[in-house]
Design an enzyme around this catalytic site. Structure first.
Site, PDB file in Angstrom:
ATOM      1  N   GLY A 198       0.782  -1.163  -0.092  1.00  0.00           N
ATOM      2  CA  GLY A 198       0.063  -0.003   0.069  1.00  0.00           C
ATOM      3  C   GLY A 198       1.030   1.334  -0.112  1.00  0.00           C
ATOM      4  O   GLY A 198       2.061   1.240  -0.533  1.00  0.00           O
ATOM      5  N   PRO A 200       3.223   4.444   1.166  1.00  0.00           N
ATOM      6  CA  PRO A 200       4.184   4.581   2.173  1.00  0.00           C
ATOM      7  C   PRO A 200       3.627   4.997   3.545  1.00  0.00           C
ATOM      8  O   PRO A 200       4.209   4.721   4.630  1.00  0.00           O
ATOM      9  CB  PRO A 200       5.245   5.495   1.557  1.00  0.00           C
ATOM     10  CG  PRO A 200       4.867   5.472   0.054  1.00  0.00           C
ATOM     11  CD  PRO A 200       3.372   5.108  -0.120  1.00  0.00           C
ATOM     12  N   VAL A 202       0.853   4.643   4.869  1.00  0.00           N
ATOM     13  CA  VAL A 202       0.468   3.557   5.785  1.00  0.00           C
ATOM     14  C   VAL A 202       1.139   2.489   6.309  1.00  0.00           C
ATOM     15  O   VAL A 202       1.373   1.913   7.188  1.00  0.00           O
ATOM     16  CB  VAL A 202      -0.904   2.903   5.062  1.00  0.00           C
ATOM     17  CG1 VAL A 202      -1.712   1.894   5.888  1.00  0.00           C
ATOM     18  CG2 VAL A 202      -1.911   3.865   4.430  1.00  0.00           C
ATOM     19  N   GLY A 203       2.247   2.511   5.442  1.00  0.00           N
ATOM     20  CA  GLY A 203       3.384   1.395   5.608  1.00  0.00           C
ATOM     21  C   GLY A 203       4.090   1.800   7.143  1.00  0.00           C
ATOM     22  O   GLY A 203       4.678   1.083   7.929  1.00  0.00           O
ATOM     23  N   GLU A 220       5.638  -3.387   0.898  1.00  0.00           N
ATOM     24  CA  GLU A 220       5.715  -3.001  -0.782  1.00  0.00           C
ATOM     25  C   GLU A 220       4.729  -1.793  -0.973  1.00  0.00           C
ATOM     26  O   GLU A 220       3.634  -1.840  -0.907  1.00  0.00           O
ATOM     27  CB  GLU A 220       4.819  -4.351  -1.224  1.00  0.00           C
ATOM     28  CG  GLU A 220       5.624  -5.582  -1.244  1.00  0.00           C
ATOM     29  CD  GLU A 220       6.682  -5.608  -2.225  1.00  0.00           C
ATOM     30  OE1 GLU A 220       7.135  -4.822  -3.181  1.00  0.00           O
ATOM     31  OE2 GLU A 220       7.624  -6.766  -2.068  1.00  0.00           O
ATOM     32  N   CYS A 254       1.779   0.330  -9.186  1.00  0.00           N
ATOM     33  CA  CYS A 254       2.677   0.858  -8.172  1.00  0.00           C
ATOM     34  C   CYS A 254       4.060   1.084  -9.160  1.00  0.00           C
ATOM     35  O   CYS A 254       4.773   2.087  -8.870  1.00  0.00           O
ATOM     36  CB  CYS A 254       2.854   0.012  -7.322  1.00  0.00           C
ATOM     37  SG  CYS A 254       3.164  -1.766  -7.852  1.00  0.00           S
TER      38      CYS A 254
HETATM   39  P1  NAD Z   1      -3.573   1.781   1.027  1.00  0.00           P
HETATM   40  O1  NAD Z   1      -2.134   1.967   2.019  1.00  0.00           O
HETATM   41  O2  NAD Z   1      -4.532   3.074   1.160  1.00  0.00           O
HETATM   42  O3  NAD Z   1      -4.248   0.665   1.498  1.00  0.00           O
HETATM   43  C1  NAD Z   1      -3.844  -0.641   1.564  1.00  0.00           C
HETATM   44  C2  NAD Z   1      -4.431  -1.555   2.642  1.00  0.00           C
HETATM   45  O4  NAD Z   1      -4.021  -1.132   3.818  1.00  0.00           O
HETATM   46  C3  NAD Z   1      -5.930  -1.393   2.678  1.00  0.00           C
HETATM   47  O5  NAD Z   1      -6.323  -3.042   2.732  1.00  0.00           O
HETATM   48  C4  NAD Z   1      -6.430  -0.745   3.586  1.00  0.00           C
HETATM   49  O6  NAD Z   1      -7.584  -1.202   4.264  1.00  0.00           O
HETATM   50  C5  NAD Z   1      -5.222  -0.771   4.727  1.00  0.00           C
HETATM   51  N1  NAD Z   1      -5.020   0.587   5.539  1.00  0.00           N
HETATM   52  C6  NAD Z   1      -5.472   1.868   5.065  1.00  0.00           C
HETATM   53  N2  NAD Z   1      -5.101   2.718   5.755  1.00  0.00           N
HETATM   54  C7  NAD Z   1      -4.576   2.069   7.150  1.00  0.00           C
HETATM   55  C8  NAD Z   1      -4.348   2.292   8.082  1.00  0.00           C
HETATM   56  N3  NAD Z   1      -4.171   3.915   8.614  1.00  0.00           N
HETATM   57  N4  NAD Z   1      -4.045   1.258   9.022  1.00  0.00           N
HETATM   58  C9  NAD Z   1      -4.013  -0.040   8.798  1.00  0.00           C
HETATM   59  N5  NAD Z   1      -4.436  -0.392   7.518  1.00  0.00           N
HETATM   60  C10 NAD Z   1      -4.857   0.616   6.471  1.00  0.00           C
HETATM   61  O7  NAD Z   1      -3.003   1.531  -0.270  1.00  0.00           O
HETATM   62  P2  NAD Z   1      -4.112   1.770  -1.510  1.00  0.00           P
HETATM   63  O8  NAD Z   1      -4.533   2.899  -1.933  1.00  0.00           O
HETATM   64  O9  NAD Z   1      -4.979   0.114  -1.455  1.00  0.00           O
HETATM   65  O10 NAD Z   1      -3.114   1.235  -2.783  1.00  0.00           O
HETATM   66  C11 NAD Z   1      -2.410   2.241  -3.582  1.00  0.00           C
HETATM   67  C12 NAD Z   1      -0.777   2.056  -2.988  1.00  0.00           C
HETATM   68  O11 NAD Z   1      -0.212   1.030  -2.971  1.00  0.00           O
HETATM   69  C13 NAD Z   1       0.135   3.007  -3.861  1.00  0.00           C
HETATM   70  O12 NAD Z   1       0.935   3.747  -3.082  1.00  0.00           O
HETATM   71  C14 NAD Z   1       0.928   1.888  -4.623  1.00  0.00           C
HETATM   72  O13 NAD Z   1       2.003   2.535  -5.061  1.00  0.00           O
HETATM   73  C15 NAD Z   1       1.156   1.096  -3.565  1.00  0.00           C
HETATM   74  N6  NAD Z   1       1.285  -0.308  -4.049  1.00  0.00           N
HETATM   75  C16 NAD Z   1       2.466  -0.667  -4.022  1.00  0.00           C
HETATM   76  C17 NAD Z   1       2.782  -2.164  -4.579  1.00  0.00           C
HETATM   77  C18 NAD Z   1       4.084  -2.612  -4.424  1.00  0.00           C
HETATM   78  O14 NAD Z   1       4.124  -3.934  -5.099  1.00  0.00           O
HETATM   79  N7  NAD Z   1       5.217  -2.223  -4.075  1.00  0.00           N
HETATM   80  C19 NAD Z   1       1.810  -2.766  -5.285  1.00  0.00           C
HETATM   81  C20 NAD Z   1       0.563  -2.100  -5.528  1.00  0.00           C
HETATM   82  C21 NAD Z   1       0.406  -1.066  -4.693  1.00  0.00           C
END
Ligand code: NAD
Length: 476
Positions: A198, A200, A202-203, A220, A254
């Site tokens: 997801g 950065p 949230v990471g 990731e 991504c």
């Molecule tokens: P996101 O971080 O908003 O959400 C990802 C997951 O995290 C979801 O299941 C969501 O419910 C959960 N989440 C969201 N906020 C949270 C919080 N505060 N605490 C705990 N969990 C939480 O990401 P997204 O919008 O679903 O995806 C897009 C992002 O993901 C982009 O930045 C993209 O570059 C990245 N991405 C990276 C890869 C990779 O392999 N490196 C692949 C796909 C997407």
């Protein structure tokens, strides 16, 4: 109580399932390659017998074209399963390492053992493959798993839940749908490893939660991935590939090109070829791109407005539209758009775009490119389009990125023998093939004494011991 898409789940359910999985984890850890391969093959069979349904749920979620589903959601998972099945026996074998002279009499090896309780949190943009690929790695490595798919693609998440319920008992793999609150509660449990895909920002939340139990993490993440096009590049090929990267999944990938840095001499030719590429790919009969069945949509209204606001902000601050610009809010539709005259004060150059909008920056000297890229967070992907080997080496050696592709785009994700993932702000840890298996395993070093002993080092430390130590330090 938290609302799961299909039922009400309570936080106590998470804890109950977690505890049941923990109890079961020892048994699962002791499974052999054959048993794990059987599970992976059952996943493969389930997927292959539900292809139409997989296409349907993702069309419902954001009009993802069937071909894109087949390539990036289905094939990417089934090829990962096949690769794991073909190699798992070898991966699981203890890996012998040489014995240094000081340890003569010992036999040394690395044992890949499962981490134990794994949590997978996945995003919406490849809602099937980014949930199931890490699951394949976790199952191959002998872990038990709790999985939270994205709430933004509910049809796909529902499919994943049904699939897992049919294939695994809950004390081995369990899916919890729902909003951020579900992830927040799951993150309070003492997992051994967390695999998060997801944003950065949230990471960082995930890593903080992991710190509570010192769980290891794979993050990731994303960011702004540049595509450098130098003065020697085949500009038409570069333009077609860039247009494909920006339109595949509607630019919500991504590893999509985020922005282009192009040598000034190539700019006009690039824009011309990009226009031609968009026309050929998405509007061959001139009916309008919004009629194309090969073009997905922005996932929801919030993300539509986010991308729209980047375009508006850039235009207010002096950017120009070279191509596209049409937006239909009711459909979350944004036409493939090219912007020039962009600069770093604009949101579009600060945030990951995640949509079909391409800002172009020009340069004269290659040092400008390196200075610009190195002034930002290390990207998940850095692309180089060039026929000049010195330039390629220069860009590759003077920048840092998760992965790179030269003279093409986005290939890195599909090679099972290349580690996939970012660096620092774009990610921690690597996925795909053996790297995914390794990420889900603890590498236990084992040293087995077969003969002899370290007696010569035991105290008291009189002269003889000191002489031996001197020799070891000097010569070994
Ligand atoms: P996101 O971080 O908003 O959400 C990802 C997951 O995290 C979801 O299941 C969501 O419910 C959960 N989440 C969201 N906020 C949270 C919080 N505060 N605490 C705990 N969990 C939480 O990401 P997204 O919008 O679903 O995806 C897009 C992002 O993901 C982009 O930045 C993209 O570059 C990245 N991405 C990276 C890869 C990779 O392999 N490196 C692949 C796909 C997407």
């Amino acid at each position: 109580m938290l609302v799961d898409n299909t039922s009400l789940v309570s936080v106590a359910d998470f804890k109950r399932v977690f505890d049941e999985q923990r109890k079961n984890s020892h048994k699962i850890a002791l499974t052999d390659a054959k048993e794990r391969i059987e599970k992976l093959k059952r996943m493969q069979d389930y997927i292959m017998s539900h292809l139409e349904e997989i296409e349907k749920v993702m069309y419902k979620d954001f009009r993802k074209p069937a071909v894109e589903v087949q390539v990036a959601e289905v094939y990417s998972v089934t090829s990962e399963i096949k690769f794991a099945c073909n190699n798992l026996k070898r991966w699981m074998k203890p890996q012998r390492v040489p014995t240094p002279i000081g340890l003569i009499g010992t036999y040394n090896y690395i044992k890949h053992e499962p981490k134990g309780n794994v949590l997978i949190i996945s995003p919406w943009n490849y809602p099937f493959s980014l949930a199931i690929k890490p699951l394949v790695a976790a199952v191959a490595a002998g872990n038990v798993v709790m999985l939270k798919p994205s709430e933004l693609t509910p049809h796909t998440s529902g499919f994943i839940k049904n699939m897992i319920e049919e294939l695994f008992p809950q004390n081995e793999v369990a899916v919890f749908e729902g909003e951020v609150e579900v992830a927040t509660e799951l993150l309070k449990l003492p997992f051994n490893h967390i695999f998060f895909t997801g944003m950065p920002t949230v990471g960082k939340v995930v890593m903080r939660a992991a710190a509570e139990y010192l769980a290891s993490v794979t993050l990731e993440l994303g960011g702004k991935s540049p595509n450098i096009i130098d003065e020697t590049a085949d500009v038409k090929k570069a333009a077609y590939a860039t247009a494909w990267s920006k339109c595949f999944n509607n630019g919500q990938t991504c590893i999509a090109v985020d922005y282009v840095m192009i040598h000034t001499s190539q700019k006009e030719a690039f824009i011309g070829a990009y226009r031609e590429a968009i026309q050929q790919m998405l509007n061959p009969e001139s009916k309008g791109i919004e009629q194309s069945e090969s073009y997905a949509r922005i996932v929801n209204r919030r993300h539509f407005r986010r991308v729209k606001s980047y375009i508006e902000d850039a235009l207010e601050k002096g950017a120009e539209i070279e191509l596209g610009g049409k937006m239909i809010e009711a459909e979350n539709f944004i036409e493939p758009t090219v912007l020039t005259g962009v600069h770093d004060d604009m949101q579009i150059m600060q945030e990951e775009i995640f949509g079909p909008v391409l800002p172009i920056i020009t340069y004269e000297q290659k040092e400008e490119v390196v200075a610009y890229i190195n002034g930002k967070e290390k990207p998940l992907a850095l692309y180089i389009q060039s026929k000049n080997p010195q330039n390629i080496d220069y860009f590759l050696n003077n920048t840092r990125a998760g992965d790179s592709v030269i003279n093409d785009l986005m290939l890195q994700f599909s090679h099972p023998e290349l580690p996939f993932g970012g660096v620092n702000n774009s990610g921690i840890g690597k996925a795909n093939g053996f790297f995914g298996f390794k990420e889900m395993s603890n590498l236990r070093g084992v040293s087995k004494r077969q003969f002899g002993a370290m007696k010569f080092l035991y105290p008291p430390y009189h002269e003889k011991v000191k002489r031996i130590v001197d020799l070891i330090v000097k010569y070994f």
